[in-house]
Design a protein around this motif. Structure first.
Motif, short mmCIF file in Angstrom:
data_model
loop_
_atom_site.label_atom_id
_atom_site.label_comp_id
_atom_site.label_asym_id
_atom_site.label_seq_id
_atom_site.Cartn_x
_atom_site.Cartn_y
_atom_site.Cartn_z
N GLY A 21 0.79 -1.22 0.00
CA GLY A 21 0.00 0.00 0.00
C GLY A 21 0.82 1.27 0.00
N ASP A 48 -0.66 -6.62 -1.70
CA ASP A 48 -1.44 -6.16 -2.85
C ASP A 48 -1.62 -7.29 -3.85
N THR A 205 -6.18 0.87 -1.59
CA THR A 205 -5.19 -0.13 -1.18
C THR A 205 -5.91 -1.31 -0.56
N PRO A 234 -1.66 4.84 -4.16
CA PRO A 234 -0.45 4.98 -3.35
C PRO A 234 0.60 5.89 -4.00
#
Length: 266
Positions: A21, A48, A205, A234
């Protein structure tokens, strides 16, 4: 006129929650700017979807210097381990210890005010507020003991200053970080340590399960103005952190920079 591309060569930057993130983007940006980066997180693996390479390996693959240390920021003793790890990153050209501390690790849960349990409140505030408090304290003590004043940047949130549904416990923790930043800046100014914060708006995120895809659908399509916009990424955040940590911001302390697409002025 200051540099638009700050150089952090020969500086050690600690980023808590740097595995994914916002923290991952911050850590990689500091690595690209020449810093030795220490990612302090519960897990080195990125969370992620679609990402496989740990943050410190991404930085190393780009010819940077980085390391990982396991840390639950809610535990001050584990933060001591992080500081010690930063001191052990010494070489002929790099002074040991923390030059820049980014207290970014955070925990987000969504719950209506009436349904928040004591356990959930305590855990969210332990990670967010307690983690930032003792991360700031221990980094400042390291800097002062070494007579090498540095910079601390905390991650708060747009919820620090405006009410939203289902986030009361999270907003309380982020509001605490805002006042921690101001109070610590006041007390540490005489020691030359600057303390600032960044307040992200809604960022797509993995911390917000099920929310990221919804946010992406609501991003500008070209048919609507870019600002204000509902969701950020991000990659929208690191510039604020690099600025606050750089000499360009040498006259800035106790400040919070909002990076929320203009949401807080709407």
């Amino acid at each position: 006129m200051g540099s638009l591309n700050p150089d952090f060569t020969d500086e050690t930057v600690v980023v808590t929650g740097g595995s994914s993130g916002i923290g991952r983007a911050i850590a990689i940006a500091f690595g690209d700017a020449g810093a030795t980066v220490l990612n302090a997180d519960l897990d080195p693996e990125p969370k992620d979807t679609g990402l496989e390479t740990p943050t410190h390996e991404v930085i190393r693959n780009a010819d940077g210097t980085a390391a990982y240390v396991e840390c639950d920021v809610a535990d001050p003793e584990q933060l001591d381990v992080v500081i010690e790890a930063a001191r052990e990153l010494d070489d002929d050209d790099l002074a040991p210890g923390v030059d820049v501390m980014v207290n970014n690790a955070g925990l987000y849960t969504k719950r209506r005010f009436r349904d928040v349990s004591p356990e959930e409140f305590d855990r969210v505030n332990a990670v967010n507020a307690r983690g930032a408090f003792f991360g700031t304290q221990k980094a400042a003590n390291d800097m002062i003991e070494r007579d090498d004043p540095g910079v601390i940047v905390n991650t708060t949130s747009d919820t620090q200053g405006r009410a939203t549904w289902d986030h009361s416990h999270y907003a309380a923790s982020k509001g605490a970080i805002r006042m921690l930043t101001r109070s610590a800046a006041l007390e540490l100014a005489g020691d030359g340590v600057r303390v600032n914060a960044v307040a992200p708006g809604p960022i797509a995120t993995e911390i917000r399960e099920g929310w990221a895809e919804e946010a992406r659908k609501m991003e500008p399509t070209g048919e609507t103005p870019d600002l204000p916009r509902y969701a950020g990424k991000p990659a929208d955040l690191p510039g604020a952190y690099l600025y606050l940590a750089s000499d360009d911001a040498s006259y800035v302390t106790g400040e919070t920079i909002w990076v929320d697409g203009g949401g807080h002025v709407c």
